[in-house]
Design a protein around this motif. Structure first.
Motif, PDB file in Angstrom:
ATOM      1  N   GLU A   1       8.668   2.872  11.061  1.00 26.14           N
ATOM      2  CA  GLU A   1       9.153   1.482  10.755  1.00 26.14           C
ATOM      3  C   GLU A   1      10.763   1.527  10.498  1.00 26.14           C
ATOM      4  OE1 GLU A   1       9.214  -1.481  11.394  1.00 26.14           O
ATOM      5  OE2 GLU A   1       7.136  -1.716  10.060  1.00 26.14           O
TER       6      GLU A   1
ATOM      7  N   ARG B   1       1.393  -0.797   6.885  1.00 25.04           N
ATOM      8  CA  ARG B   1       2.321   0.237   6.596  1.00 25.04           C
ATOM      9  C   ARG B   1       3.143  -0.420   5.229  1.00 25.04           C
ATOM     10  NH1 ARG B   1       3.105  -0.219  11.906  1.00 25.04           N
ATOM     11  NH2 ARG B   1       4.862  -1.842  11.802  1.00 25.04           N
TER      12      ARG B   1
ATOM     13  N   PHE C   1       3.256   7.220   8.187  1.00 25.63           N
ATOM     14  CA  PHE C   1       2.270   5.766   8.194  1.00 25.63           C
ATOM     15  C   PHE C   1       1.858   5.417   9.320  1.00 25.63           C
ATOM     16  CE2 PHE C   1       5.533   4.313   4.690  1.00 25.63           C
ATOM     17  CZ  PHE C   1       4.824   5.082   3.463  1.00 25.63           C
TER      18      PHE C   1
END
Length: 803
Positions: free
Chosen positions: A685, A654, A630
């Protein structure tokens, strides 16, 4: 909320002030007879919108400037960004010398940290290459390859409109026409465009007395702790003050001074930085009185997101005595002051509370002597010589993991960790790795690159913690499918044999040769060059050959080359995700390797890596894997910055990418609720933030489980950034695989160590999948996938807000 600016972070940091060595420029040192013309005065920054930016050239009357230029350079990378043309003949305006001034629209001259100006003659020869707010090496233009000379003074966002930086001193011509000088650059003063500067003479003709721009204003007598106050900014900002204290540390462009006694108030710092612009003449232990202007200096400028540093600028310094004892250092640790352990800022600067908020705690110590008690490294020394530590070997820290690091969690970004920077030790930072001890470390508290930091005044003594790379605890068994996710950090065929051998050793020995490996950051064969090459077969083959050389299996690879230059990452590298798989253990379903349909036209994946899907057959059971990388966290605000709470760069993108992958997998499950599906990769993340919540699905829409949830909270990390252990890499699975006696391991082999060949630790999952007597035909699987893709693409998805 933000932590990581992963891709491009070090390049981005170059735009902030590194407190680079600044020396007052005395041009006679540069050449025996000083050539003309020369840069005499310029202006680039002032309070509010920059107004009236200009550069003034001075030179001998009669000098023809036809073909001469002023070339402007960006210190962040060293590239030429603007050119001003000179021209015409200098007339006699000042006892045999003349002036020419060039200017452009507002903000045409960049605001430093650092930036530079090259004066170039009509043969493209660089006559001068000056810079402000640090030095750097030019990478283009006439000055390419040259290192600038820092003039040692600067303007700031609080410089009054109508002020400039100017040369002061005397310049003369001798009987043979040569030019000699004792000019120096002075702090901002009222500008003198087209005329002799304040405090400057040409062949004896002067321009008045040097006033430094203070206009004779009487100084206010104030103690240092009064100047600092209980807050992030001084109420004396912009005022002339007179104060005193003991010199405690010396930098290349100033010194730290601390009140000998202090006021006994923990909320107010007793110390301050005095900016001299060149190597100061004071010594540690001097008792000095200082008259100068208070300035809230923001490294990198207001747009950097940094906090400001309270300084005294344009100082007049008097030494009363020398050899005095230094004020006692404040102990950071249980024997003194203990920093907050969970909150960096809880109220967006509404209240100044050093006992609750880490950003206020360190501000209350700005410039002061401190000792970190029994410091322990929570990350390896980085490329800038910085070390992140906790006090008391982490005894009172929250989130400490079993390997000596400190792990983030929802609502706790570890304000107790503190950066140690070697700038006062001439770059002599020791090389440490996670868990090493540094003993008691004493220095002064500074601020740089969005971080408070301890600047040691004596080198730490390191005690090795003995941390060793892990080998996975997951056993190798015939009926267990093993799947890994591994970011190999810009691996190309040009990476070198050492890197391939190291990665191969980690795959064979550390991961025990998984059946399928989802790789991220595979580059094309030629690496980071914009040559039109997109094929990565040589990159994969070099890694496969290295694995075989260590006794590992003869892997095969599968990927889809991205369009040239459209995948993000290192320019020219055509970064992509891909698979290695062991054909002796799994079969790749023909035709199943593809970018997830629709990703090529979805705005979420503009200039980003498209998710790659492939289906493998193990023991007659099919497993579909979506390999992701991502969008990065580039653009995040610093944790200890002026924006609170900090923005999480790229979060919207994202989230949209995660929703796209979620919808694709949900489409597969709609047709086969027991499908074995894995979504893995470097997702950039944290599990507790919206993008990964979108990937898993919320409430009744949850279709995936993050296998990291099987581990203790402190052990959930695969990457370390600014001392914070954090989980960026993930393996998500559908319910059918979650019930397959799943085993999961994050194998710590890279992030905690010096000189690692990648900055990520690999993840490994194992699933018990006994042989089926009647396997699902691959053709049927492809039909199901096709129907699912169609269904997924009909769903309403999030649209990326920020590409």
């Amino acid at each position: 909320m933000a932590l990581l600016i992963k891709e491009g972070i070090y390049a981005m940091r170059r735009c902030f002030n590194r407190w680079a060595t600044a020396s007052v420029a005395i041009f006679a040192v540069m050449q025996p007879a000083w050539a003309t013309p020369f840069i005499n005065e310029f202006h680039y920054d002032n309070v509010g919108t920059d107004t009236g930016e200009f550069i003034e050239i001075a030179g001998l009357a009669g000098t023809d400037l036809t073909g001469w230029t002023l070339q402007l350079y960006n210190g962040n990378g060293g590239a030429l960004y603007n050119t001003f043309n000179l021209g015409g003949t200098l007339t006699d305006q000042a006892n045999g010398f003349g002036f020419q001034t060039v200017s452009g629209p507002s903000n045409s001259i960049q605001n430093g940290a650092p930036d530079g100006i090259a004066l170039v003659d009509n043969t493209n020869t660089v006559i001068q290459f000056l810079s402000y707010e640090g030095s750097f090496t030019a990478t283009s233009g006439a000055a390419s390859g040259l290192t600038s000379t820092d003039i040692g003074v600067r303007e700031t966002s609080s410089t009054p409109v109508g002020f400039s930086l100017q040369l002061t001193g005397n310049i003369t011509t001798d009987s043979s026409g040569n030019v000699t000088s004792d000019f120096t650059w002075a702090a901002p003063a009222a500008q003198t465009v087209g005329a002799v500067n304040t405090g400057q003479t040409f062949n004896g003709a002067g321009g008045g007395n040097a006033g430094g721009g203070n206009g004779g204003t009487d100084a206010t007598i104030a103690a240092i702790y009064e100047i600092q106050g209980a807050g992030h900014g001084s109420t004396f900002d912009g005022q002339m003050v007179e104060t005193s204290g003991i010199v405690t540390a010396i930098a290349s462009n100033g010194f730290y001074v601390q009140d000998a006694n202090g006021d006994g108030n923990d909320a107010t710092s007793d110390a301050i930085f005095v900016f001299t612009g060149s190597t100061p003449t004071v010594a540690i232990g001097d008792d000095v009185s200082i008259t100068g202007t208070v300035d809230e200096f923001t490294p990198g400028g207001a747009s950097s997101g940094n906090l400001s540093i309270t300084e005294i600028t344009s100082p007049t310094i008097t030494v009363a005595s020398s050899g005095n004892p230094l004020p006692p250092a404040v102990i950071i640790g249980s024997a003194g002051r203990t920093p907050p352990t969970s909150s960096i800022d809880s109220d967006n600067f509404a209240a100044f509370n050093p006992n609750e908020d880490g950003i206020d705690f360190y501000e209350s110590l700005e410039g002061m002597r401190v000792t970190i008690s029994d410091a322990q490294a929570v990350a390896p020394t980085n490329n800038f010589g910085e070390i992140y530590v906790v006090a008391d070997a982490g005894a009172d820290a929250t989130g400490m993991n079993d390997r000596g690091g400190i792990t983030i969690s929802d609502g706790d970004l570890n304000p107790e960790r503190l950066q140690i920077d070697d700038s006062l030790l001439s770059g002599n930072s020791p090389g440490v790795q996670t868990g090493d001890g540094l003993g008691d470390v004493t220095g002064v508290i500074g601020y740089s690159f969005g971080n408070f930091e301890l600047l040691p005044t004596e080198a730490p003594i390191v005690t090795a913690g003995g941390l060793a790379a892990e080998t996975t605890s997951i056993p190798v068994e015939d009926d267990r499918l093993t799947v890994a996710s591994f970011n190999v950090e810009n691996l190309s065929a040009q990476s070198g044999a050492d890197k391939f051998a190291a990665l191969a050793q980690q795959i064979v020995d550390g991961l025990r040769s998984p059946d399928v490996i989802g790789l991220q950051e595979i580059q094309d064969n030629s690496g980071p060059t914009n040559d039109g090459v997109t094929d990565a077969s040589q990159t994969y083959q070099a890694l496969i050959d290295a694995i075989v050389a260590l006794g590992g299996p003869q892997y095969a690879f599968a990927d889809v080359a991205p369009a040239d230059g459209t995948s993000g990452g290192q320019p020219g590298g055509n970064i992509r995700t891909g698979f290695l798989y062991n054909p002796d253990r799994v079969d790749l379903v023909p035709g199943s390797v593809m970018a997830v349909p629709g990703a090529d036209t979805d705005a979420a994946f503009n200039n980003s890596r498209q998710p790659l899907v492939a289906t493998f057959v193990f023991n007659g059971q099919e497993v579909t894997i979506v390999n992701n990388h991502f969008r990065s966290k580039g653009g995040s605000d610093p944790l200890f910055g002026s924006v609170q709470p900090p923005a999480n760069g790229g979060e919207d993108a994202r989230t949209a990418q995660a929703q796209f992958v979620h919808d694709f997998i949900q489409g597969l499950l709609a047709l086969n609720p027991t499908a074995n599906v894995i979504a893995l990769g470097d997702l950039n993340e944290f599990a507790f933030l919206p993008p990964l919540q979108a990937l898993a699905g919320l409430g009744l829409d949850q279709i995936l489980t993050d296998l990291a949830s099987l581990l203790a909270a402190e052990e959930r990390y695969s990457f370390i950034f600014e001392g914070n252990s954090q989980l960026l890499d993930h393996i998500f699975v559908t319910d059918n695989l979650l019930s397959a006696d799943v085993l999961f391991d994050i194998v710590h082999m890279n992030a905690e160590f010096l000189n690692a060949f990648t900055d990520h630790d690999p993840l490994l999952a194992s699933f018990l999948l006994p042989a089926l007597t009647v396997p699902v035909p691959p053709a049927l699987l492809l039909l199901l996938m096709g129907l699912a893709l169609f269904a997924a693409l009909q769903r309403k998805r999030l649209v990326m807000v920020k590409s």
